[in-house]
Write a protein that holds these residues in place. Structure first.
Motif, PDB file in Angstrom:
ATOM      1  N   UNK A  14      -7.164  -0.069  -3.444  1.00  0.00           N
ATOM      2  CA  UNK A  14      -7.961  -0.118  -4.680  1.00  0.00           C
ATOM      3  C   UNK A  14      -7.931   1.244  -5.367  1.00  0.00           C
ATOM      4  N   UNK A  15      -8.170   2.297  -4.586  1.00  0.00           N
ATOM      5  CA  UNK A  15      -8.145   3.643  -5.168  1.00  0.00           C
ATOM      6  C   UNK A  15      -8.106   4.668  -4.044  1.00  0.00           C
ATOM      7  N   UNK A  16      -7.364   5.752  -4.267  1.00  0.00           N
ATOM      8  CA  UNK A  16      -7.359   6.887  -3.358  1.00  0.00           C
ATOM      9  C   UNK A  16      -7.552   8.150  -4.188  1.00  0.00           C
ATOM     10  N   UNK A  17      -8.574   8.924  -3.833  1.00  0.00           N
ATOM     11  CA  UNK A  17      -8.802  10.138  -4.601  1.00  0.00           C
ATOM     12  C   UNK A  17     -10.072  10.850  -4.185  1.00  0.00           C
ATOM     13  N   UNK A  18     -10.566  11.710  -5.060  1.00  0.00           N
ATOM     14  CA  UNK A  18     -11.778  12.461  -4.785  1.00  0.00           C
ATOM     15  C   UNK A  18     -12.939  11.496  -4.517  1.00  0.00           C
ATOM     16  N   UNK A  19     -13.855  11.915  -3.662  1.00  0.00           N
ATOM     17  CA  UNK A  19     -14.930  11.032  -3.211  1.00  0.00           C
ATOM     18  C   UNK A  19     -15.719  10.443  -4.378  1.00  0.00           C
ATOM     19  N   UNK A  20     -16.124  11.288  -5.307  1.00  0.00           N
ATOM     20  CA  UNK A  20     -16.948  10.810  -6.428  1.00  0.00           C
ATOM     21  C   UNK A  20     -16.226   9.774  -7.277  1.00  0.00           C
ATOM     22  N   UNK A  21     -14.918   9.948  -7.448  1.00  0.00           N
ATOM     23  CA  UNK A  21     -14.166   9.006  -8.271  1.00  0.00           C
ATOM     24  C   UNK A  21     -14.038   7.651  -7.579  1.00  0.00           C
ATOM     25  N   UNK A  22     -13.943   7.655  -6.251  1.00  0.00           N
ATOM     26  CA  UNK A  22     -13.828   6.399  -5.506  1.00  0.00           C
ATOM     27  C   UNK A  22     -15.167   5.670  -5.456  1.00  0.00           C
ATOM     28  N   UNK A  23     -16.255   6.424  -5.350  1.00  0.00           N
ATOM     29  CA  UNK A  23     -17.578   5.817  -5.229  1.00  0.00           C
ATOM     30  C   UNK A  23     -18.168   5.369  -6.566  1.00  0.00           C
ATOM     31  N   UNK A  51       0.838  -1.203   0.000  1.00  0.00           N
ATOM     32  CA  UNK A  51       0.000   0.000   0.000  1.00  0.00           C
ATOM     33  C   UNK A  51       0.874   1.255   0.000  1.00  0.00           C
ATOM     34  N   UNK A  52       0.583   2.161  -0.918  1.00  0.00           N
ATOM     35  CA  UNK A  52       1.293   3.442  -1.006  1.00  0.00           C
ATOM     36  C   UNK A  52       0.292   4.561  -1.282  1.00  0.00           C
ATOM     37  N   UNK A  73     -16.371  13.604   3.727  1.00  0.00           N
ATOM     38  CA  UNK A  73     -14.939  13.570   3.454  1.00  0.00           C
ATOM     39  C   UNK A  73     -14.530  14.332   2.196  1.00  0.00           C
ATOM     40  N   UNK A  74     -13.268  14.800   2.208  1.00  0.00           N
ATOM     41  CA  UNK A  74     -12.684  15.442   1.030  1.00  0.00           C
ATOM     42  C   UNK A  74     -12.207  14.391   0.035  1.00  0.00           C
ATOM     43  N   UNK A  75     -11.621  13.330   0.554  1.00  0.00           N
ATOM     44  CA  UNK A  75     -11.128  12.229  -0.269  1.00  0.00           C
ATOM     45  C   UNK A  75     -11.394  10.910   0.452  1.00  0.00           C
ATOM     46  N   UNK A  76     -11.385   9.835  -0.333  1.00  0.00           N
ATOM     47  CA  UNK A  76     -11.568   8.496   0.209  1.00  0.00           C
ATOM     48  C   UNK A  76     -10.410   7.599  -0.191  1.00  0.00           C
ATOM     49  N   UNK A  77     -10.086   6.699   0.716  1.00  0.00           N
ATOM     50  CA  UNK A  77      -9.095   5.663   0.446  1.00  0.00           C
ATOM     51  C   UNK A  77      -9.832   4.338   0.510  1.00  0.00           C
ATOM     52  N   UNK A  78      -9.944   3.665  -0.625  1.00  0.00           N
ATOM     53  CA  UNK A  78     -10.664   2.399  -0.730  1.00  0.00           C
ATOM     54  C   UNK A  78      -9.662   1.259  -0.625  1.00  0.00           C
ATOM     55  N   UNK A  79      -9.873   0.405   0.382  1.00  0.00           N
ATOM     56  CA  UNK A  79      -8.909  -0.644   0.698  1.00  0.00           C
ATOM     57  C   UNK A  79      -9.578  -2.003   0.721  1.00  0.00           C
TER      58      UNK A  79
END
Length: 249
Positions: free
Chosen positions: A215-224, A23-24, A204-210
Motif C-alpha cells: 500500500x505504501x512504504x515511507x516515513x512513519x507519518x506519511x504511512x499513518x 511487491x517492490x 520506527x524510522x519508516x513503515x511498510x504498509x501491506x
C-alpha cells in the motif's frame, strides 16, 4: 552505498491463493523498519519469502547486494514465538550459542570464546542469570529476550523479527526496543513485523504498509495518514486519530 534489502516484483502464493502480490521496495542500510497491515495481510509471509524460508512464485530479492543464500551469514531471524517448540530440552545458554554456529564452520563445536560471547549477549538482554534454565520455563518476554540474544550472537548486519512484542511484559518490550535502537546506531538494519499502531511512530524510522499488495512504504507519518491507512484497513475497525492495537498474522 549498498542498500540493505531490495525486493522487486515479488509474488507468493499458498495452495493457489495469492498471499503477496507484486511487491517492490528498497530498504536503506541503518534503519529500523516496521511492517504493518491487517490480519491476513501477508506480513509474516513477506518476511519468510525474503529469507527464502518459503518458495516464491517470482521476484528478485537482494540483501546487502547479494542473493539471500550468499548473504545468509549476515542475517539474523527471530520467528514468532507461537512457531517455536518450547518443550524442546535446550537451555537458555545453548539457544544463544546456536547464534555463533554460522561462524564456527562445519562440524566444529563452540569454544570458550564463543560461550563468553553468548554470555555477553545474554547479559545485554538481562537474561544471564537464567543461562541454565530450560527455555520453556521462561515467561514470554524472557523467551523473546533470549531469542534476541541469539540474534545478537550472530553479529548480523540485517535482523528480521516477526511479532517480537506480542504477549510480552513491558520490561521486555522496553529492553528489546532499546537494543534495536542501539543496533541502528551501529549501522545495522532491522525489519520488524509489528501490530501495535500506537507505538509505530516512536519505534520506527519508516513503515511498510501491506495488504497482500504494497500500500505504501515511507516515513512513519506519511504511512499513518488516515487516507493511506484506510486503503489497507478497509472494513476493519481502526481509530485513525488514536491508533489502537491491531493484531496481525
Amino acid at each position: 552505498m549498498t542498500d540493505a534489502i531490495v525486493v522487486k516484483d515479488l509474488f507468493v502464493s499458498y495452495q493457489g491463493n495469492q498471499a503477496v502480490k507484486d511487491v517492490s521496495f528498497t530498504i536503506e542500510k541503518g534503519l529500523l523498519i516496521g511492517i504493518i497491515g491487517p490480519n491476513g495481510a501477508g506480513k509474516s509471509t513477506l518476511m519468510k519469502a525474503i529469507l527464502d524460508l518459503i518458495p516464491n512464485d517470482k521476484g528478485h530479492i537482494e540483501v546487502l547486494g547479494e542473493n539471500i543464500r550468499s548473504a545468509r551469514k549476515q542475517i539474523a531471524y527471530v520467528p514468532q514465538r507461537s512457531t517455536i517448540d518450547w518443550d524442546f530440552p535446550i537451555t537458555v545458554l545453548d539457544v544463544v550459542l546456536i547464534g555463533t554456529y554460522p561462524s564456527l564452520g562445519i562440524m566444529k563445536r563452540p569454544k570458550k570464546e564463543h560461550k563468553s560471547w553468548a554470555l555477553q549477549c545474554l547479559h545485554k538482554v538481562g537474561m544471564e542469570e537464567f543461562k541454565h534454565r530450560q527455555i520453556g520455563e521462561l515467561s514470554g518476554g524472557q523467551q523473546q529476550r533470549v531469542f534476541l540474544a541469539r540474534a545478537l550472537a550472530q553479529k548480523a548486519e540485517v535482523l528480521f523479527l516477526d511479532e517480537p512484542f506480542v504477549g510480552i511484559d513491558v520490561t521486555s518490550e522496553e529492553t528489546i526496543i532499546t537494543i534495536l535502537r542501539e543496533l541502528r546506531q551501529q549501522g545495522k538494519t532491522t525489519v520488524v513485523v509489528h501490530h501495535d499502531l500506537s507505538k509505530a511512530e516512536s519505534y520506527f524510522d519508516k513503515l511498510l504498509l501491506l495488504n497482500k499488495e504494497l500500500i505504501h512504504y515511507g516515513e512513519v507519518n506519511s504511512v499513518l495518514e488516515p487516507a493511506v491507512m484506510v486503503k489497507a484497513y478497509v472494513n476493519q475497525e481502526l481509530f485513525f486519530n488514536h491508533p489502537t492495537e491491531v493484531h496481525s498474522s
